[in-house]
Write a protein that holds these residues in place. Structure first.
Motif, PDB file in Angstrom:
ATOM      1  N   HIS A  52      -2.055   5.235  -4.675  1.00 31.68           N
ATOM      2  CA  HIS A  52      -1.162   6.396  -4.592  1.00 31.68           C
ATOM      3  C   HIS A  52      -0.346   6.385  -3.307  1.00 31.68           C
ATOM      4  O   HIS A  52       0.849   6.710  -3.323  1.00 31.68           O
ATOM      5  CB  HIS A  52      -1.980   7.685  -4.693  1.00 31.68           C
ATOM      6  N   LEU A  53      -0.975   6.045  -2.194  1.00 32.73           N
ATOM      7  CA  LEU A  53      -0.233   6.009  -0.934  1.00 32.73           C
ATOM      8  C   LEU A  53       0.884   4.976  -1.001  1.00 32.73           C
ATOM      9  O   LEU A  53       1.957   5.171  -0.396  1.00 32.73           O
ATOM     10  CB  LEU A  53      -1.183   5.696   0.225  1.00 32.73           C
ATOM     11  N   ALA A  54       0.673   3.908  -1.749  1.00 32.20           N
ATOM     12  CA  ALA A  54       1.703   2.870  -1.882  1.00 32.20           C
ATOM     13  C   ALA A  54       2.973   3.395  -2.552  1.00 32.20           C
ATOM     14  O   ALA A  54       4.048   2.804  -2.385  1.00 32.20           O
ATOM     15  CB  ALA A  54       1.153   1.691  -2.684  1.00 32.20           C
ATOM     16  N   GLY A  86       1.488  19.057  -2.943  1.00 35.80           N
ATOM     17  CA  GLY A  86       2.439  18.878  -1.856  1.00 35.80           C
ATOM     18  C   GLY A  86       1.928  17.913  -0.810  1.00 35.80           C
ATOM     19  O   GLY A  86       0.737  17.582  -0.772  1.00 35.80           O
ATOM     20  N   SER A  87       2.847  17.431   0.042  1.00 32.56           N
ATOM     21  CA  SER A  87       2.537  16.480   1.121  1.00 32.56           C
ATOM     22  C   SER A  87       1.671  15.332   0.607  1.00 32.56           C
ATOM     23  O   SER A  87       0.594  15.056   1.161  1.00 32.56           O
ATOM     24  CB  SER A  87       1.827  17.195   2.273  1.00 32.56           C
ATOM     25  N   PRO A  88       2.097  14.635  -0.437  1.00 31.89           N
ATOM     26  CA  PRO A  88       1.218  13.617  -1.032  1.00 31.89           C
ATOM     27  C   PRO A  88       0.863  12.488  -0.080  1.00 31.89           C
ATOM     28  O   PRO A  88      -0.289  12.046  -0.056  1.00 31.89           O
ATOM     29  CB  PRO A  88       2.027  13.123  -2.238  1.00 31.89           C
ATOM     30  N   ALA A  89       1.841  12.002   0.688  1.00 29.77           N
ATOM     31  CA  ALA A  89       1.529  10.886   1.583  1.00 29.77           C
ATOM     32  C   ALA A  89       0.461  11.279   2.595  1.00 29.77           C
ATOM     33  O   ALA A  89      -0.500  10.536   2.839  1.00 29.77           O
ATOM     34  CB  ALA A  89       2.797  10.416   2.294  1.00 29.77           C
ATOM     35  N   ALA A 125       4.525  -0.067   0.551  1.00 32.10           N
ATOM     36  CA  ALA A 125       4.051  -0.369  -0.799  1.00 32.10           C
ATOM     37  C   ALA A 125       3.238  -1.663  -0.856  1.00 32.10           C
ATOM     38  O   ALA A 125       2.126  -1.688  -1.406  1.00 32.10           O
ATOM     39  CB  ALA A 125       5.241  -0.442  -1.752  1.00 32.10           C
ATOM     40  N   VAL A 126       3.764  -2.748  -0.308  1.00 34.98           N
ATOM     41  CA  VAL A 126       3.089  -4.032  -0.429  1.00 34.98           C
ATOM     42  C   VAL A 126       1.741  -4.009   0.284  1.00 34.98           C
ATOM     43  O   VAL A 126       0.708  -4.429  -0.265  1.00 34.98           O
ATOM     44  CB  VAL A 126       3.985  -5.159   0.123  1.00 34.98           C
ATOM     45  N   VAL A 127       1.728  -3.491   1.507  1.00 35.71           N
ATOM     46  CA  VAL A 127       0.490  -3.443   2.287  1.00 35.71           C
ATOM     47  C   VAL A 127      -0.576  -2.627   1.563  1.00 35.71           C
ATOM     48  O   VAL A 127      -1.729  -3.061   1.409  1.00 35.71           O
ATOM     49  CB  VAL A 127       0.762  -2.857   3.685  1.00 35.71           C
ATOM     50  N   ASN A 128      -0.205  -1.452   1.097  1.00 32.07           N
ATOM     51  CA  ASN A 128      -1.193  -0.565   0.482  1.00 32.07           C
ATOM     52  C   ASN A 128      -1.622  -1.039  -0.905  1.00 32.07           C
ATOM     53  O   ASN A 128      -2.776  -0.839  -1.302  1.00 32.07           O
ATOM     54  CB  ASN A 128      -0.650   0.865   0.425  1.00 32.07           C
ATOM     55  N   LEU A 129      -0.717  -1.676  -1.639  1.00 29.34           N
ATOM     56  CA  LEU A 129      -1.123  -2.217  -2.942  1.00 29.34           C
ATOM     57  C   LEU A 129      -2.122  -3.355  -2.774  1.00 29.34           C
ATOM     58  O   LEU A 129      -3.082  -3.473  -3.541  1.00 29.34           O
ATOM     59  CB  LEU A 129       0.107  -2.690  -3.720  1.00 29.34           C
ATOM     60  N   LYS A 130      -1.917  -4.176  -1.767  1.00 26.23           N
ATOM     61  CA  LYS A 130      -2.875  -5.257  -1.522  1.00 26.23           C
ATOM     62  C   LYS A 130      -4.228  -4.701  -1.091  1.00 26.23           C
ATOM     63  O   LYS A 130      -5.287  -5.225  -1.478  1.00 26.23           O
ATOM     64  CB  LYS A 130      -2.317  -6.221  -0.473  1.00 26.23           C
ATOM     65  N   TRP A 170       0.650  -5.118 -11.374  1.00 26.24           N
ATOM     66  CA  TRP A 170       1.935  -4.813 -12.013  1.00 26.24           C
ATOM     67  C   TRP A 170       2.886  -4.166 -11.005  1.00 26.24           C
ATOM     68  O   TRP A 170       4.061  -4.526 -10.932  1.00 26.24           O
ATOM     69  CB  TRP A 170       1.700  -3.870 -13.199  1.00 26.24           C
ATOM     70  N   ASN A 171       2.353  -3.218 -10.210  1.00 19.38           N
ATOM     71  CA  ASN A 171       3.188  -2.605  -9.181  1.00 19.38           C
ATOM     72  C   ASN A 171       3.622  -3.611  -8.121  1.00 19.38           C
ATOM     73  O   ASN A 171       4.770  -3.601  -7.667  1.00 19.38           O
ATOM     74  CB  ASN A 171       2.443  -1.460  -8.502  1.00 19.38           C
ATOM     75  N   LEU A 172       2.700  -4.458  -7.700  1.00 13.44           N
ATOM     76  CA  LEU A 172       3.006  -5.433  -6.653  1.00 13.44           C
ATOM     77  C   LEU A 172       4.105  -6.385  -7.113  1.00 13.44           C
ATOM     78  O   LEU A 172       4.919  -6.855  -6.293  1.00 13.44           O
ATOM     79  CB  LEU A 172       1.739  -6.200  -6.283  1.00 13.44           C
TER      80      LEU A 172
END
Length: 738
Positions: free
Chosen positions: A508-510, A466-469, A515-520, A554-556
């Motif tokens: 995972h947080l992305a 639970g509460s993953p973020a 998404a973009v910030v955390n993936l980078k 791939w995600n980015l």
């Protein structure tokens, strides 16, 4: 009622009689009753509790009420008459647990109409199990449970608005806990309505893997035709996974700090020479290290100062736990006798703590060497908790807290206890935080960084519940703090491992925020890790991190610059496959091949991809998927980190798209080969997804579409060829949809 006397020669007959008396008492539906059931045999306890639940919780499938005045009977779904709760070891307050259940599931109002109000269904009786597990918790947790029982007077008499007033409670106890309640919660004891004692041999509260502690129909109490237990945990442990097309590795294993063997010679590392001398002088000539005899076991069971739980666990492990501790050879049984002697001599707390700590170190050493059995973990936990209880100022306290945190994390990973994993992770986090409160990062940077790294890993696992973020954000904070003190200069490989963990946390947080910030940030952390792994020395870790970088690219690509990022993902996956080979790590190789196939497929389908390149990319996609499937099938039932049936479908789609695209160049024979391959793979997926209705229907639609393509590309003969390959039982459903 008086306590039953279980001293009978026929235990089965006695237990049947006690069971029926208990069942009758619960069936009366009385309010504000406290029933105590005493049973030292956990398998027997589980069976009796399960039978009570299945018999009393839902006596009928529907509860009917006749409101009178000739009106129609009103029915409502059954509301339980008996609710079974497992004591929350993290916050052992049974009254609050009951009230929380009632707040979540208030009795429904039934029998109402426009003219007459309805009435609520009766509040159920609650049976609570799991009190015996408190023995494995800290002394503070055990005292807290007794404290809540002492406070229960206000719940019975002071809080008139409290729904618990209407409840009756059946509390399952072992004999030691019954004695503890009599002594430490006398008022609660006086309020008891009845005590029901079942006869049975005591069993350790920690079960081995062949006897997990669950409510099952085990042997020991012939009660008749026992209904299937309704107390089995309904939830199933699920992976926090990346998209099915990709595979993602979480991190390095948690670090359990390994002390050099010579540090074990002084069991209390910074104790005075006198303290050490006291302990070693009391020790007589070592006994034989051969398997303990039955008289030795009996003599251990007669110890009065050492916890019986600890003794039983040690006896359960005495066949395989013996090792060199420093320069002396010790067996756990000897340590227990020395601890008993120290208790008898009223040794000071620091000396007792040192002895318990040495017992914990002994078991921890075996755990580090791969013997991470449930019993070994529990002995180490109990021994370390006892050491803390007797010496709360030991200089070893930070390491002990860290070890306890890691042992609880390992307990969460033990299959027997996976259903209560959240509780164990939270306990591990509590110990890690306790360690951090007393560590100075300036004076002990290595220990501080180790604990922060472990804390980050624990938060990552907690995100599964639970509460993953929020939990992944906490993991990032911990890993970042660890990297402030875990430098490249001090330990480049641990620095790289922590950077890999940080990258995974950002990935995972992305999935939840920015998404973009955390993936980078994930890619940057992975590249930092990669810089300190030599592919010739650490090929598997090097390949793992390359795979993770590819997945992040791939995600980015789903958010920006898809062509560039997909090509980067393909390049990195190709680099990973130089080290993730079928010969060395076939499961990891299959996962990366699967990822590579997905990246090729997405790149082929970009609008900006040149037509002449599309066919080549689809061919490369097919080759990667075929390699992934071939490797997976060669491994038998080995667990995979990707969905094999999704890969079958993806491969089928690639074959289908290759043929139906207007750039395809090939004769009818080539078209037929690709369409046959598409149909074969979709049918393979369909066969494996028969228990997943939604995924099954998706695969079924692919089968129908492929058969239509046979007709469109190859005419009626092609359609007949396709239908000849379809299992007969599917034809009645397929033919109307063509």
């Amino acid at each position: 009622m008086s306590m039953n006397d279980p001293a009978r020669s026929d235990n089965s007959a006695w237990n049947r009689q006690v069971y029926h008396r208990l069942k009758l008492a619960l069936s009366l539906g009385l309010r504000r009753q406290i029933f105590l059931a005493v049973c030292d045999d956990l398998h027997l306890r589980n069976q009796v509790a399960a039978r009570l639940h299945s018999t009393l919780a839902y006596p009928v499938g529907q509860i009917l009420y006749q409101p009178g005045d000739g009106k129609e009977t009103t029915s409502t779904p059954a509301y339980p008459r008996l609710v079974t709760l497992r004591l929350n070891l993290h916050e052992p307050n049974p009254i609050e647990q009951i009230n929380q259940w009632l707040r979540n599931y208030p009795p429904p109002i039934v029998g109402g109409s426009k003219d007459t109000p309805g009435k609520p269904l009766p509040i159920p009786t609650f049976q609570l199990v799991g009190v015996e597990q408190l023995t494995k918790q800290s002394v503070a947790s055990q005292r807290l449970f007794l404290h809540y029982l002492r406070l229960s007077e206000q719940y019975f008499f002071a809080q008139e608005s409290n729904r618990f007033l209407e409840s009756s409670v059946l509390l399952w106890l072992s004999r030691p806990w019954l004695a503890a309640i009599q002594q430490s919660a006398p008022q609660f004891w006086r309020w008891r309505t009845g005590v029901f004692v079942f006869a049975g041999e005591p069993t350790p509260t920690t079960q081995n893997k062949s006897h997990p502690e669950r409510f099952t129909n085990s042997r020991g109490l012939p009660l008749g035709n026992t209904e299937q237990s309704m107390l089995e945990d309904a939830g199933r442990d699920t992976e926090v996974a990346v998209p099915t097309e990709t595979e993602f590795e979480y991190r390095e294993a948690l670090e359990l700090p390994i002390k050099p063997k010579d540090e074990y010679s002084n069991f209390k590392q910074e104790s005075s020479a006198a303290d050490t001398h006291l302990f070693t002088n009391q020790r007589q000539q070592p006994e034989s290290v051969a398997q303990s005899s039955q008289p030795d076991n009996l003599s251990l069971l007669s110890l009065t100062h050492v916890s019986s739980e600890l003794i039983k666990l040690v006896l359960a492990t005495n066949d395989h736990v013996t090792t060199l501790v420093g320069e002396d050879e010790w067996q756990p049984q000897e340590l227990l006798r020395e601890i008993e002697k120290l208790h008898s001599q009223k040794a000071v707390g620091e000396v007792l703590a040192a002895a318990y700590h040495q017992l914990g170190d002994l078991y921890r050493l075996h755990i580090e060497q791969g013997q991470s059995t449930l019993e070994n973990i529990m002995v180490a936990i109990i021994a370390y908790q006892q050491a803390i209880a007797y010496d709360e100022k030991s200089p070893q306290l930070p390491d002990t807290f860290n070890d306890l945190g890691t042992l609880y994390w390992m307990l969460y990973r033990t299959p027997t206890y996976i259903q209560t994993g959240k509780t164990y992770i939270e306990q591990g986090i509590g110990y890690y935080n306790s360690a951090l409160k007393i560590i100075s990062p300036q004076t002990h940077p290595e220990t501080y960084a180790r604990v922060q790294n472990n804390l980050g890993t624990a938060y990552g696992d907690l995100a599964r519940f639970g509460s993953p973020a929020e939990n992944w954000q906490q993991a990032i904070i911990a890993y970042t703090e660890a990297l402030r003190y875990r430098t490249v200069e001090s330990d480049p490989l641990k620095y790289a491992a922590c950077q890999n963990n940080l990258g995974t946390a950002y990935w995972h947080l992305a999935q939840y925020n920015q998404a973009v910030v955390n993936l980078k940030k994930a890619i940057a952390a992975y590249k930092q890790a990669l810089a300190y792994y030599n592919p010739q020395v650490e090929p598997l870790k090097y390949g793992m991190i390359q795979n993770n970088i590819g997945t992040a690219y791939w995600n980015l690509a789903q958010y920006e610059q898809p062509g560039e990022n997909l090509q980067l993902a393909i390049d990195v996956y190709g680099e990973a496959l130089k080290y993730r080979t079928p010969a060395t790590v076939p499961t990891a190789c299959a996962a990366t091949q699967n990822n590579l196939g997905t990246a090729y497929w997405h790149l082929a389908n970009l609008a900006q991809t040149a037509k002449e390149a599309k066919q080549n990319l689809l061919q490369l996609c097919i080759s990667a998927y075929e390699e992934a499937i071939a490797l997976a099938n060669s491994l038998g039932n080995a667990p995979l980190s990707f969905d094999l049936f999704a890969t079958y479908n993806n491969l089928g789609l690639a074959h289908y798209q290759l043929v139906t695209d207007n750039t395809f160049i090939g004769d009818k024979s080539k078209r037929s080969q690709h369409l046959e391959a598409a149909l074969t793979n979709h049918l393979q997926a369909l066969n494996g997804l028969n228990k997943q209705p939604e995924a099954y229907q998706t695969s079924f639609s692919y089968v129908v579409r492929t058969i239509r393509a046979f007709h469109n590309e190859l005419g009626i003969q092609g359609q007949n060829l396709a239908l000849s390959k379809v299992p007969g039982h599917l034809l009645p459903e397929i033919l109307p949809r063509l």
